[in-house]
Design a protein around this motif. Structure first.
Motif, PDB file in Angstrom:
ATOM      1  N   ALA A  44       0.830  -1.207   0.000  1.00  0.00           N
ATOM      2  CA  ALA A  44       0.000   0.000   0.000  1.00  0.00           C
ATOM      3  C   ALA A  44       0.867   1.260   0.000  1.00  0.00           C
ATOM      4  N   ARG A  45       1.975   1.246   0.810  1.00  0.00           N
ATOM      5  CA  ARG A  45       2.875   2.402   0.823  1.00  0.00           C
ATOM      6  C   ARG A  45       3.560   2.587  -0.532  1.00  0.00           C
ATOM      7  N   SER A  46       3.953   1.479  -1.177  1.00  0.00           N
ATOM      8  CA  SER A  46       4.587   1.583  -2.499  1.00  0.00           C
ATOM      9  C   SER A  46       3.625   2.149  -3.532  1.00  0.00           C
ATOM     10  N   ASP A  47       2.374   1.719  -3.476  1.00  0.00           N
ATOM     11  CA  ASP A  47       1.391   2.273  -4.413  1.00  0.00           C
ATOM     12  C   ASP A  47       1.225   3.767  -4.201  1.00  0.00           C
ATOM     13  N   ALA A  48       1.267   4.202  -2.938  1.00  0.00           N
ATOM     14  CA  ALA A  48       1.127   5.633  -2.663  1.00  0.00           C
ATOM     15  C   ALA A  48       2.328   6.410  -3.193  1.00  0.00           C
ATOM     16  N   GLN A  49       3.536   5.873  -3.015  1.00  0.00           N
ATOM     17  CA  GLN A  49       4.732   6.547  -3.535  1.00  0.00           C
ATOM     18  C   GLN A  49       4.734   6.584  -5.053  1.00  0.00           C
ATOM     19  N   ALA A  50       4.321   5.493  -5.697  1.00  0.00           N
ATOM     20  CA  ALA A  50       4.258   5.480  -7.163  1.00  0.00           C
ATOM     21  C   ALA A  50       3.270   6.508  -7.679  1.00  0.00           C
ATOM     22  N   ALA A  51       2.143   6.633  -7.011  1.00  0.00           N
ATOM     23  CA  ALA A  51       1.169   7.637  -7.423  1.00  0.00           C
ATOM     24  C   ALA A  51       1.728   9.040  -7.274  1.00  0.00           C
ATOM     25  N   ALA A  52       2.499   9.291  -6.182  1.00  0.00           N
ATOM     26  CA  ALA A  52       3.100  10.613  -5.992  1.00  0.00           C
ATOM     27  C   ALA A  52       4.142  10.899  -7.067  1.00  0.00           C
ATOM     28  N   LEU A  53       4.969   9.889  -7.409  1.00  0.00           N
ATOM     29  CA  LEU A  53       5.967  10.070  -8.460  1.00  0.00           C
ATOM     30  C   LEU A  53       5.322  10.324  -9.812  1.00  0.00           C
ATOM     31  N   GLN A  54       4.267   9.613 -10.121  1.00  0.00           N
ATOM     32  CA  GLN A  54       3.572   9.820 -11.385  1.00  0.00           C
ATOM     33  C   GLN A  54       3.027  11.229 -11.475  1.00  0.00           C
ATOM     34  N   LYS A  55       2.500  11.711 -10.367  1.00  0.00           N
ATOM     35  CA  LYS A  55       1.973  13.075 -10.354  1.00  0.00           C
ATOM     36  C   LYS A  55       3.094  14.097 -10.561  1.00  0.00           C
ATOM     37  N   ARG A  56       4.268  13.832  -9.932  1.00  0.00           N
ATOM     38  CA  ARG A  56       5.407  14.737 -10.098  1.00  0.00           C
ATOM     39  C   ARG A  56       5.928  14.739 -11.522  1.00  0.00           C
ATOM     40  N   ILE A  57       5.952  13.562 -12.154  1.00  0.00           N
ATOM     41  CA  ILE A  57       6.406  13.475 -13.544  1.00  0.00           C
ATOM     42  C   ILE A  57       5.490  14.258 -14.462  1.00  0.00           C
ATOM     43  N   GLU A  58       4.189  14.153 -14.244  1.00  0.00           N
ATOM     44  CA  GLU A  58       3.242  14.915 -15.063  1.00  0.00           C
ATOM     45  C   GLU A  58       3.460  16.412 -14.906  1.00  0.00           C
ATOM     46  N   GLN A  59       3.738  16.862 -13.684  1.00  0.00           N
ATOM     47  CA  GLN A  59       4.004  18.280 -13.472  1.00  0.00           C
ATOM     48  C   GLN A  59       5.271  18.723 -14.196  1.00  0.00           C
ATOM     49  N   LEU A  60       6.324  17.901 -14.128  1.00  0.00           N
ATOM     50  CA  LEU A  60       7.584  18.249 -14.818  1.00  0.00           C
ATOM     51  C   LEU A  60       7.410  18.280 -16.327  1.00  0.00           C
ATOM     52  N   GLU A  61       6.626  17.352 -16.876  1.00  0.00           N
ATOM     53  CA  GLU A  61       6.386  17.359 -18.316  1.00  0.00           C
ATOM     54  C   GLU A  61       5.674  18.632 -18.741  1.00  0.00           C
TER      55      GLU A  61
END
Length: 405
Positions: A44-61
């Protein structure tokens, strides 16, 4: 009857105790269930971190897209009305230009970015070192490694102009008796030298050197009395054999020190068609050279003395000289050389008597450039300007050293 009531009273507490123990057994977790629960929490913690990273990548793009649009149109907003900047025109004409290859640059250590950036190049340290060492080898400041041979064909041109006073006999209509006077004579010489040099690296930090020139000289003499003569001469020059040895290696403030001893056999032609050529006299020359390197710069200085022997009653004067030079590796394949030489030659001797005023003292400014054409081939050009009345007016040399490993 009384015994049955007592029996029931004893069985009730026992039943209650059994029920409590069964409930505790059912609620207690096994070790496998605990591990499963921990894994689910980690997942569950890994899924939360992956979701946060995906959101950060979208912002950087989104930021990269906005930045690319700003770079593509930098001059459109600031240009005055009616003016269409060239930079904006180019950017608009290629809106679909691909972005820089950041991924490939990261995978190759940034070399792709260096190659693609305007005005930049990838420096090959080995090539730069090779260009500097080739120039130092040609200058005699660096010796070849053992079992290495270098063959160098070269062409040199030297222009010399000398003025001196010579006796001349004149007659006039009023004085038919011949009269001897001193007339100023200007001698111009165009010396062309084709030369083949061979260097071979030997063990014990030494080097064998061999040289064979061929001379073609065009000479003309003009006097103030109006007389002009010219002639051409050519012939094989003197064979020279030498040995060079590295005496000390650079360490701290101490430079490399090289000693060189060469012998000129004097087998070449001295004159041809009454034109003096550049040979015919035996000579033994000793030289000491010091080299100090501060890559991409190298500095070297040398001093030499040449002893010349007499032949047929004529003995050219002994010669001595000093030189200072520096070499700069200007690019991975090119090096530049700057130097100055001071030459002194003693009086000539004719039948054991010195010829007054025949000594010479002059300087030379030397400029050169070397370009590495391939791993084993280099193009070397040199240009010299004479300083002083006795100096050559100018000279230049072009050579093509070829290495055989």
């Amino acid at each position: 009857m009384k015994w049955q009531k007592t029996r029931h009273a004893r069985m009730i507490p026992l039943a209650l105790t059994g029920l409590l123990l069964a409930g505790q057994a059912q609620t207690a977790e096994t070790p496998a269930q605990k591990r499963e629960k921990q894994l689910q929490e980690r997942l569950a913690r890994s899924d939360a971190q992956a979701a946060a990273l995906q959101k950060r990548i979208e912002q950087l793009e989104k930021q990269v897209v906005a930045l690319r649009g700003t770079i593509a149109h930098p001059a459109v907003a600031s240009a005055p009305p009616g003016v269409k900047p060239a930079a904006a025109t180019v950017a608009q004409a290629t809106p679909s230009a691909p972005p820089p290859r950041a991924a490939s640059a990261q995978s190759s250590g940034g070399s792709s970015t260096a190659r693609s950036a305007p005005g930049k190049f990838e420096v090959d340290e080995e090539a730069a070192q090779r260009a500097l060492e080739r120039t130092l080898t040609q200058s005699g400041a660096l010796l070849l490694p053992p079992r290495t041979i270098e063959l160098t064909p070269s062409y040199s041109y030297r222009r010399t102009e000398v003025s001196n006073s010579v006796p001349a006999t004149i007659t006039t209509a009023t004085s038919p008796t011949p009269t001897v006077v001193l007339a100023n004579q200007r001698t111009r010489r165009n010396e062309n030298i084709a030369r083949l040099d061979l260097r071979a690296g030997l063990p014990y930090q030494s080097q064998l050197e061999f040289s064979l020139p061929y001379n073609y000289v065009r000479s003309s003499q003009t006097t103030d009395l109006g007389g002009t003569t010219s002639a051409n001469g050519n012939g094989i020059g003197d064979v020279t054999l030498g040995l060079a040895k590295t005496l000390t290696r650079e360490s701290g403030w101490r430079p490399d020190l090289i000693g060189r001893l060469s012998y000129n056999f004097g087998n070449g032609r001295r004159t041809d068609n009454n034109v003096a050529l550049l040979g015919g006299y035996r000579q033994l020359q000793a030289e000491v050279l010091a080299l100090k390197r501060q890559d991409p710069l190298a500095f070297f200085a040398s001093a030499f003395y040449g002893k010349t022997w007499e032949k047929d009653g004529v003995k050219p004067g002994d010669v001595a000289g000093l030189s200072l030079s520096s070499v700069l590796a200007a690019s991975p394949a090119t090096s530049l050389q700057f130097g100055f030489s001071q030459i002194y030659r003693k009086d000539q001797e004719l039948n054991g008597a010195k010829v007054a005023g025949s000594n010479q003292t002059y300087g030379l400014i030397n400029l050169g450039a070397s370009s590495v054409l391939s791993r084993d081939m280099t193009l070397v050009t040199q240009f010299g300007i004479g300083l002083g009345n006795d100096a050559p007016k100018y000279n230049f040399t072009i050579s093509l050293p070829i290495l055989f490993r």
